[in-house]
Design an enzyme around this catalytic site. Structure first.
Site, PDB file in Angstrom:
ATOM      1  N   SER A   1      -2.974 -31.885  46.828  1.00 58.71           N
ATOM      2  CA  SER A   1      -1.541 -32.118  47.050  1.00 58.71           C
ATOM      3  C   SER A   1      -0.939 -31.171  48.079  1.00 58.71           C
ATOM      4  O   SER A   1      -1.047 -29.950  47.953  1.00 58.71           O
ATOM      5  CB  SER A   1      -0.801 -31.958  45.716  1.00 58.71           C
ATOM      6  OG  SER A   1       0.582 -31.817  45.904  1.00 58.71           O
ATOM      7  N   GLY A   2      -0.266 -31.736  49.066  1.00 54.74           N
ATOM      8  CA  GLY A   2       0.430 -30.921  50.055  1.00 54.74           C
ATOM      9  C   GLY A   2       1.553 -30.113  49.433  1.00 54.74           C
ATOM     10  O   GLY A   2       1.748 -28.933  49.748  1.00 54.74           O
ATOM     11  N   LEU A   3       2.304 -30.758  48.533  1.00 58.40           N
ATOM     12  CA  LEU A   3       3.383 -30.053  47.837  1.00 58.40           C
ATOM     13  C   LEU A   3       2.828 -28.889  47.033  1.00 58.40           C
ATOM     14  O   LEU A   3       3.350 -27.767  47.079  1.00 58.40           O
ATOM     15  CB  LEU A   3       4.132 -31.018  46.916  1.00 58.40           C
ATOM     16  CG  LEU A   3       5.135 -30.386  45.943  1.00 58.40           C
ATOM     17  CD1 LEU A   3       6.239 -29.640  46.684  1.00 58.40           C
ATOM     18  CD2 LEU A   3       5.732 -31.456  45.018  1.00 58.40           C
TER      19      LEU A   3
ATOM     20  N   ASP B   1       7.338 -27.576  51.481  1.00 61.55           N
ATOM     21  CA  ASP B   1       6.486 -28.719  51.815  1.00 61.55           C
ATOM     22  C   ASP B   1       7.011 -29.397  53.070  1.00 61.55           C
ATOM     23  O   ASP B   1       7.365 -30.567  53.079  1.00 61.55           O
ATOM     24  CB  ASP B   1       6.469 -29.695  50.628  1.00 61.55           C
ATOM     25  CG  ASP B   1       5.488 -30.838  50.824  1.00 61.55           C
ATOM     26  OD1 ASP B   1       4.516 -30.660  51.593  1.00 61.55           O
ATOM     27  OD2 ASP B   1       5.693 -31.903  50.216  1.00 61.55           O
TER      28      ASP B   1
ATOM     29  N   ASP C   1      -3.953 -34.665  50.749  1.00 62.05           N
ATOM     30  CA  ASP C   1      -2.626 -35.090  51.186  1.00 62.05           C
ATOM     31  C   ASP C   1      -2.408 -34.450  52.556  1.00 62.05           C
ATOM     32  O   ASP C   1      -1.986 -33.295  52.662  1.00 62.05           O
ATOM     33  CB  ASP C   1      -1.592 -34.599  50.167  1.00 62.05           C
ATOM     34  CG  ASP C   1      -0.158 -34.867  50.595  1.00 62.05           C
ATOM     35  OD1 ASP C   1       0.045 -35.555  51.612  1.00 62.05           O
ATOM     36  OD2 ASP C   1       0.754 -34.387  49.903  1.00 62.05           O
TER      37      ASP C   1
ATOM     38  N   ASP D   1      -0.292 -35.012  54.909  1.00 65.55           N
ATOM     39  CA  ASP D   1       1.049 -35.149  55.498  1.00 65.55           C
ATOM     40  C   ASP D   1       1.019 -36.169  56.637  1.00 65.55           C
ATOM     41  O   ASP D   1       0.550 -37.279  56.437  1.00 65.55           O
ATOM     42  CB  ASP D   1       1.567 -33.782  55.961  1.00 65.55           C
ATOM     43  CG  ASP D   1       1.788 -32.831  54.788  1.00 65.55           C
ATOM     44  OD1 ASP D   1       1.953 -33.322  53.660  1.00 65.55           O
ATOM     45  OD2 ASP D   1       1.789 -31.608  54.994  1.00 65.55           O
TER      46      ASP D   1
ATOM     47  N   GLU E   1       0.836 -39.968  55.986  1.00 64.55           N
ATOM     48  CA  GLU E   1       2.054 -40.750  55.828  1.00 64.55           C
ATOM     49  C   GLU E   1       2.691 -41.080  57.169  1.00 64.55           C
ATOM     50  O   GLU E   1       2.576 -40.310  58.122  1.00 64.55           O
ATOM     51  CB  GLU E   1       3.051 -40.007  54.935  1.00 64.55           C
ATOM     52  CG  GLU E   1       3.474 -38.649  55.443  1.00 64.55           C
ATOM     53  CD  GLU E   1       4.135 -37.819  54.374  1.00 64.55           C
ATOM     54  OE1 GLU E   1       5.371 -37.669  54.420  1.00 64.55           O
ATOM     55  OE2 GLU E   1       3.416 -37.302  53.488  1.00 64.55           O
TER      56      GLU E   1
ATOM     57  N   LYS F   1       6.973 -33.110  58.478  1.00 69.95           N
ATOM     58  CA  LYS F   1       7.377 -34.046  57.435  1.00 69.95           C
ATOM     59  C   LYS F   1       8.429 -33.442  56.521  1.00 69.95           C
ATOM     60  O   LYS F   1       8.650 -32.223  56.481  1.00 69.95           O
ATOM     61  CB  LYS F   1       6.158 -34.506  56.622  1.00 69.95           C
ATOM     62  CG  LYS F   1       5.351 -33.415  55.906  1.00 69.95           C
ATOM     63  CD  LYS F   1       5.921 -32.920  54.603  1.00 69.95           C
ATOM     64  CE  LYS F   1       6.005 -33.955  53.531  1.00 69.95           C
ATOM     65  NZ  LYS F   1       4.701 -34.171  52.854  1.00 69.95           N
TER      66      LYS F   1
ATOM     67  N   ASN G   1       9.484 -33.748  52.351  1.00 66.28           N
ATOM     68  CA  ASN G   1       8.976 -34.252  51.086  1.00 66.28           C
ATOM     69  C   ASN G   1       9.723 -35.510  50.680  1.00 66.28           C
ATOM     70  O   ASN G   1      10.962 -35.578  50.759  1.00 66.28           O
ATOM     71  CB  ASN G   1       9.099 -33.191  49.988  1.00 66.28           C
ATOM     72  CG  ASN G   1       8.439 -33.631  48.700  1.00 66.28           C
ATOM     73  OD1 ASN G   1       9.000 -34.391  47.920  1.00 66.28           O
ATOM     74  ND2 ASN G   1       7.231 -33.152  48.472  1.00 66.28           N
ATOM     75  N   SER G   2       8.989 -36.505  50.213  1.00 69.46           N
ATOM     76  CA  SER G   2       9.551 -37.826  49.949  1.00 69.46           C
ATOM     77  C   SER G   2      10.560 -37.847  48.803  1.00 69.46           C
ATOM     78  O   SER G   2      11.386 -38.761  48.727  1.00 69.46           O
ATOM     79  CB  SER G   2       8.419 -38.817  49.637  1.00 69.46           C
ATOM     80  OG  SER G   2       7.516 -38.883  50.703  1.00 69.46           O
TER      81      SER G   2
ATOM     82  N   ARG H   1      -0.406 -43.915  54.092  1.00 70.61           N
ATOM     83  CA  ARG H   1       0.704 -43.842  53.151  1.00 70.61           C
ATOM     84  C   ARG H   1       1.957 -44.454  53.782  1.00 70.61           C
ATOM     85  O   ARG H   1       2.455 -43.974  54.791  1.00 70.61           O
ATOM     86  CB  ARG H   1       0.940 -42.384  52.765  1.00 70.61           C
ATOM     87  CG  ARG H   1       2.139 -42.141  51.880  1.00 70.61           C
ATOM     88  CD  ARG H   1       2.031 -40.747  51.281  1.00 70.61           C
ATOM     89  NE  ARG H   1       3.318 -40.169  50.964  1.00 70.61           N
ATOM     90  CZ  ARG H   1       3.474 -38.995  50.377  1.00 70.61           C
ATOM     91  NH1 ARG H   1       2.409 -38.273  50.056  1.00 70.61           N
ATOM     92  NH2 ARG H   1       4.673 -38.524  50.120  1.00 70.61           N
TER      93      ARG H   1
ATOM     94  N   HIS I   1       4.545 -45.764  48.381  1.00 62.69           N
ATOM     95  CA  HIS I   1       5.320 -44.740  47.694  1.00 62.69           C
ATOM     96  C   HIS I   1       6.731 -45.253  47.398  1.00 62.69           C
ATOM     97  O   HIS I   1       7.320 -45.982  48.199  1.00 62.69           O
ATOM     98  CB  HIS I   1       5.399 -43.491  48.567  1.00 62.69           C
ATOM     99  CG  HIS I   1       5.568 -42.225  47.792  1.00 62.69           C
ATOM    100  ND1 HIS I   1       5.466 -42.160  46.425  1.00 62.69           N
ATOM    101  CD2 HIS I   1       5.837 -40.954  48.204  1.00 62.69           C
ATOM    102  CE1 HIS I   1       5.656 -40.912  46.034  1.00 62.69           C
ATOM    103  NE2 HIS I   1       5.895 -40.160  47.089  1.00 62.69           N
TER     104      HIS I   1
END
Length: 327
Positions: free
Chosen positions: A77-79, A89, A116, A118, A145, A151, A153-154, A190, A221
């Site tokens: 996970s990037g986060l 992130d 992940d 990004d 993504e 990026k 965070n979504s 993504r 997502h």
């Protein structure tokens, strides 16, 4: 003659050891060969007829815990990795810093890692270099993504989520697929259309373009509290390629519903990192208040368990084998 005989006597133990070591290496190689490569394992998960699961990890220790729990694959996970490094992130951790973490994760485990990645840390050139470096470290795949670099965070509320141009992102996917040396290395595209507020039609348009560009799967997502975006997409997508989801916000949806929809893989995206934060906060606060370890020592992992996870037993055996014996 005497010298030759003496030489044979000296070499005999070494030759015996060499033969034995070669036999051990051959047996080890044979055992490894019986298990698919990490890349192949991930590809089989994505294309499986059964719903598969990837569990988040953010360092070597958490990666090993994920494997021991029985998971077949890891979400890098990037986060979580950025949080463990104490940064946001937002690509504040460079890709080389992320690679260093991944190397420890890969070395500690035998199951595949999907990173992940990004946005690929830049344009197609950055992304394809990332693929090369991931393959060198035994990472099985990367998820990228379709947003702009750096990026956002979504799941951040109210933040702008500008999307990349479809052709530009498709070119990035093609570059990654053309660069990989292992045919089973996986590139997951993504789609962030729902996150950015676009309708189903845009999500489908992007997913189809990335699928044609060579993506091994698409990740759809959504930040809704219900799975309606996912349900609408799956109905229209009609099984064109494997679909991955991240149900962080719609976590109350029964997992069997995702099976009914034909989802390929579910990512449990950040829960080891979040539980670690809660546990560390509680323990630290307790020790600060008590100025004592009395109320925490029996509630946390033992030092012996830490040594076990570090595989200290292997080092003890290796020391017996390789270090000179005390006289």
């Amino acid at each position: 003659m005497l010298a030759s005989s003496a030489l044979r006597l000296v070499l005999a133990p070494s030759l015996c050891n060499a033969v034995a070591n070669n036999a051990i290496r051959a047996a080890s190689t044979s055992a490894s060969a019986s298990k698919p490569k990490k890349t192949t394992q991930l590809k089989q998960m994505l294309t499986s007829n059964n719903l598969e699961f990837l569990m988040e990890a953010h360092n070597g220790l958490s990666a090993k815990i994920v494997e021991e729990a029985g998971f077949k694959g890891i979400w890098g996970s990037g986060l979580s990795i950025s949080a463990s490094l104490g940064v946001r992130d937002s690509n504040e951790a460079s890709y080389t810093q992320v690679l260093e973490v991944l190397e420890y994760m890969s070395d500690a485990t035998t199951i595949p890692i999907l990173l992940d990645g990004d946005t690929g840390y830049g344009n197609f050139n950055n992304a394809r270099r990332l693929v090369t470096k991931l393959e060198q470290r035994g990472v099985a795949g990367v998820c990228m993504e379709d947003k702009t670099f750096p990026k956002t965070n979504s799941l951040l509320d109210g933040r702008a989520q500008p999307l990349a141009d479809i052709e530009e992102f498709s070119g990035k996917i093609r570059a990654c697929k053309d660069t990989q040396k292992d045919a089973d290395f996986c590139v997951v595209a993504r789609v962030e259309a729902f996150i950015a507020g676009w309708p189903l039609e845009e999500a489908l348009r992007r997913a189809e373009a990335y699928h044609k560009a060579g993506a091994d799967a698409v990740l759809i997502h959504s930040k809704k509290k219900d799975p309606s975006d996912i349900e609408a997409f799956m109905k229209a997508w009609n099984n064109r390629a494997p679909v991955v989801i991240v149900p962080t916000n719609y976590y109350t949806t029964p997992t069997d519903r995702f099976r009914e929809l034909g989802i390929s893989t579910i990512i449990w995206a950040n829960h080891n990192m979040r539980t670690a934060i809660s546990s560390m906060q509680a323990t630290t606060k307790q020790i600060f208040q008590d100025q004592s370890l009395k109320n925490v020592e029996t509630k946390i992992a033992t030092v012996k368990e830490v040594f076990r996870l570090q595989n200290d037993q292997e080092l003890t055996k290796a020391e017996d084998k390789y270090l000179p014996k005390e006289k």
